[in-house]
Design a protein around this motif. Structure first.
Motif, PDB file in Angstrom:
ATOM      1  N   VAL A  29       0.936  -0.854  -0.365  1.00  0.00           N
ATOM      2  CA  VAL A  29      -0.018  -0.064  -0.214  1.00  0.00           C
ATOM      3  C   VAL A  29       0.761   1.234  -0.004  1.00  0.00           C
ATOM      4  N   LEU A  30       0.364   2.099  -0.608  1.00  0.00           N
ATOM      5  CA  LEU A  30       1.282   3.373  -0.761  1.00  0.00           C
ATOM      6  C   LEU A  30      -0.161   4.627  -0.657  1.00  0.00           C
ATOM      7  N   ASN A  31      -0.409   5.090   0.820  1.00  0.00           N
ATOM      8  CA  ASN A  31      -1.534   5.636   1.240  1.00  0.00           C
ATOM      9  C   ASN A  31      -0.341   6.555   2.350  1.00  0.00           C
ATOM     10  N   GLN A  32      -1.695   7.999   2.887  1.00  0.00           N
ATOM     11  CA  GLN A  32      -0.763   9.129   3.410  1.00  0.00           C
ATOM     12  C   GLN A  32      -0.805   9.146   4.614  1.00  0.00           C
ATOM     13  N   ARG A  33      -1.109   7.440   4.824  1.00  0.00           N
ATOM     14  CA  ARG A  33      -0.862   6.517   6.645  1.00  0.00           C
ATOM     15  C   ARG A  33       0.530   6.393   6.766  1.00  0.00           C
ATOM     16  N   THR A  34       0.638   6.604   8.337  1.00  0.00           N
ATOM     17  CA  THR A  34       2.250   6.289   8.418  1.00  0.00           C
ATOM     18  C   THR A  34       2.348   4.739   8.513  1.00  0.00           C
ATOM     19  N   HIS A  35       3.769   3.872   8.301  1.00  0.00           N
ATOM     20  CA  HIS A  35       4.085   2.523   8.238  1.00  0.00           C
ATOM     21  C   HIS A  35       3.435   2.007   9.402  1.00  0.00           C
ATOM     22  N   SER A  36       3.690   2.465  10.871  1.00  0.00           N
ATOM     23  CA  SER A  36       3.638   2.603  12.137  1.00  0.00           C
ATOM     24  C   SER A  36       1.625   1.928  12.597  1.00  0.00           C
ATOM     25  N   VAL A  37       0.873   2.575  11.156  1.00  0.00           N
ATOM     26  CA  VAL A  37      -0.957   2.250  11.855  1.00  0.00           C
ATOM     27  C   VAL A  37      -0.643   0.799  10.297  1.00  0.00           C
ATOM     28  N   ASN A  38      -0.011   0.653   9.397  1.00  0.00           N
ATOM     29  CA  ASN A  38      -0.512   0.229   8.560  1.00  0.00           C
ATOM     30  C   ASN A  38       0.692  -1.159   8.457  1.00  0.00           C
ATOM     31  N   LEU A  39       1.396  -1.241   8.761  1.00  0.00           N
ATOM     32  CA  LEU A  39       2.275  -2.723   8.895  1.00  0.00           C
ATOM     33  C   LEU A  39       1.442  -3.620   9.561  1.00  0.00           C
ATOM     34  N   LEU A  40       1.195  -3.310  10.562  1.00  0.00           N
ATOM     35  CA  LEU A  40       0.291  -4.460  12.201  1.00  0.00           C
ATOM     36  C   LEU A  40      -0.654  -5.028  11.208  1.00  0.00           C
ATOM     37  N   PRO A  41      -1.591  -4.285  10.715  1.00  0.00           N
ATOM     38  CA  PRO A  41      -2.988  -4.804  10.074  1.00  0.00           C
ATOM     39  C   PRO A  41      -2.827  -5.931   8.557  1.00  0.00           C
ATOM     40  N   MET A  42      -1.501  -4.836   8.385  1.00  0.00           N
ATOM     41  CA  MET A  42      -1.496  -5.907   6.671  1.00  0.00           C
ATOM     42  C   MET A  42      -0.142  -7.238   7.232  1.00  0.00           C
ATOM     43  N   ILE A  43       0.671  -7.252   8.048  1.00  0.00           N
ATOM     44  CA  ILE A  43       0.883  -8.252   8.545  1.00  0.00           C
ATOM     45  C   ILE A  43       0.576  -9.479   9.313  1.00  0.00           C
ATOM     46  N   LYS A  44      -0.946  -9.429  10.180  1.00  0.00           N
ATOM     47  CA  LYS A  44      -2.343 -10.163  10.443  1.00  0.00           C
ATOM     48  C   LYS A  44      -2.719 -10.710   9.003  1.00  0.00           C
ATOM     49  N   SER A  45      -3.386  -9.568   8.285  1.00  0.00           N
ATOM     50  CA  SER A  45      -3.444 -10.111   7.341  1.00  0.00           C
ATOM     51  C   SER A  45      -3.039 -11.053   5.921  1.00  0.00           C
ATOM     52  N   VAL A  46      -2.087 -10.906   5.801  1.00  0.00           N
ATOM     53  CA  VAL A  46      -1.261 -12.085   4.951  1.00  0.00           C
ATOM     54  C   VAL A  46      -0.879 -13.037   6.234  1.00  0.00           C
ATOM     55  N   LEU A  47      -0.526 -13.132   7.351  1.00  0.00           N
ATOM     56  CA  LEU A  47      -0.431 -14.427   7.829  1.00  0.00           C
ATOM     57  C   LEU A  47      -1.370 -15.583   7.970  1.00  0.00           C
ATOM     58  N   GLU A  48      -2.569 -14.704   8.331  1.00  0.00           N
ATOM     59  CA  GLU A  48      -4.054 -15.035   7.647  1.00  0.00           C
ATOM     60  C   GLU A  48      -4.487 -15.985   6.513  1.00  0.00           C
ATOM     61  N   GLU A  49      -4.262 -15.030   5.460  1.00  0.00           N
ATOM     62  CA  GLU A  49      -4.850 -15.099   3.910  1.00  0.00           C
ATOM     63  C   GLU A  49      -3.290 -16.459   3.763  1.00  0.00           C
ATOM     64  N   SER A  50      -2.687 -16.574   4.686  1.00  0.00           N
ATOM     65  CA  SER A  50      -1.574 -17.760   3.782  1.00  0.00           C
ATOM     66  C   SER A  50      -1.807 -18.882   4.378  1.00  0.00           C
ATOM     67  N   GLY A  51      -2.243 -19.088   5.447  1.00  0.00           N
ATOM     68  CA  GLY A  51      -2.738 -19.865   6.376  1.00  0.00           C
ATOM     69  C   GLY A  51      -2.117 -20.442   7.325  1.00  0.00           C
ATOM     70  N   VAL A  52      -0.764 -19.919   6.797  1.00  0.00           N
ATOM     71  CA  VAL A  52       0.644 -19.416   8.010  1.00  0.00           C
ATOM     72  C   VAL A  52       0.238 -19.938   9.655  1.00  0.00           C
ATOM     73  N   GLY A  53      -0.226 -18.401   9.765  1.00  0.00           N
ATOM     74  CA  GLY A  53       0.212 -17.872  11.214  1.00  0.00           C
ATOM     75  C   GLY A  53       1.277 -17.286  11.487  1.00  0.00           C
ATOM     76  N   LYS A  54       1.055 -17.195  13.009  1.00  0.00           N
ATOM     77  CA  LYS A  54       2.561 -16.631  13.390  1.00  0.00           C
ATOM     78  C   LYS A  54       3.612 -18.061  13.835  1.00  0.00           C
ATOM     79  N   LYS A  55       2.557 -18.955  14.235  1.00  0.00           N
ATOM     80  CA  LYS A  55       3.252 -20.204  15.024  1.00  0.00           C
ATOM     81  C   LYS A  55       3.625 -21.169  14.015  1.00  0.00           C
ATOM     82  N   GLY A  56       3.416 -20.708  12.688  1.00  0.00           N
ATOM     83  CA  GLY A  56       3.797 -21.509  10.991  1.00  0.00           C
ATOM     84  C   GLY A  56       5.083 -20.830  10.814  1.00  0.00           C
ATOM     85  N   LEU A  57       5.470 -19.775  10.931  1.00  0.00           N
ATOM     86  CA  LEU A  57       6.493 -18.931  10.560  1.00  0.00           C
ATOM     87  C   LEU A  57       8.439 -19.468  11.556  1.00  0.00           C
ATOM     88  N   GLY A  58       9.135 -19.858   9.768  1.00  0.00           N
ATOM     89  CA  GLY A  58      10.816 -20.020  10.035  1.00  0.00           C
ATOM     90  C   GLY A  58      10.918 -18.732  10.885  1.00  0.00           C
TER      91      GLY A  58
END
Length: 235
Positions: A29-58
């Motif tokens: 995303v390229l918008n007017q919001r700061t990275h501190s606002v954008n990153l955590l929701p985006m991380i949550k989304s890709v972990l859910e959408e990938s089906g990997v989740g936090k515990k599946g990361l290496g």
């Protein structure tokens, strides 16, 4: 092994989850919001959408610079905090390498350029092989000096990065037909590139404890320059 990639060194916020030979999820995303606002929701989304989740990361890969001082700090602190909680190692990926990565094997030199302000660009020059090999940099340099370096190399070069829009005409004038330019979609580093490069680094035994990861600023921040001038004058 699955790796989360976090990119925050430029105005774009980007995250992705990569596995063996596949990108499972990516957001950018390229918008007017700061990275501190954008990153955590985006991380949550890709972990859910990938089906990997936090515990599946290496492992976690994060843009290591150069780039925006504020953006790098936000991305680094996010990656390090998450890695600390999950007990994972982290790896820093050069922003310039992640920009060049999608252009490997094009049969020309690859030159990522990021706007460094002060009439300079952050840049490196990579060779034209399938596997990237850095020939020059990373460095902060005036565009005229970069043109001299590329003329000395004497081959066609493709530029990518947010510095392209500002200096495209200059590069065309200095390099003529040797200068080529990546599609606009490749002018910002991708979370997928950070994740894939991170996955390769972890496979080769890379990665450090979160507390040991440091950004690659290349040059001091404006605040540091002012502090040094003030203190040197006082001494």
């Amino acid at each position: 092994m699955y790796v989360l990639g976090i990119e925050s060194a430029t105005p774009v916020a980007a995250v992705a989850v990569a596995g063996d030979g596949v990108i499972l999820a990516e957001r950018m995303v390229l918008n007017q919001r700061t990275h501190s606002v954008n990153l955590l929701p985006m991380i949550k989304s890709v972990l859910e959408e990938s089906g990997v989740g936090k515990k599946g990361l290496g492992g976690i890969a994060v843009s290591g610079g150069p780039g925006s001082f504020t953006g790098l700090r936000i991305g680094m602190s996010t990656a390090k905090s998450l890695a600390q909680v999950l007990g994972l190692k982290v790896v820093g990926i050069s922003t310039l390498t992640s920009l060049a990565y999608p252009l490997a094997g094009r049969g020309c030199y690859v030159c990522p350029v990021l706007n460094a302000r002060k009439n300079e660009v952050y840049t490196s020059v990579f060779d034209n092989k399938e596997v990237l090999n850095r020939l020059v940099g990373p460095m902060a340099v005036r565009p005229g000096r970069l043109v001299e370096i590329l003329l000395d190399l004497g081959g066609p070069v493709i530029f990518a990065g947010d510095g392209v829009s500002q200096y495209m005409d200059f590069f065309k004038a200095g390099l003529g037909n040797l200068a080529g330019f990546a599609p606009s979609m490749l002018n910002y580093p991708r979370g997928a590139a950070v994740a894939e490069l991170g996955l390769a680094a972890f496979r080769e035994g890379g990665g450090v404890a979160p507390a040991d990861l440091c950004p690659e600023y290349i040059r001091p921040s404006e605040a540091e320059v002012v502090w040094l001038k003030k203190n040197n004058a006082g001494s």
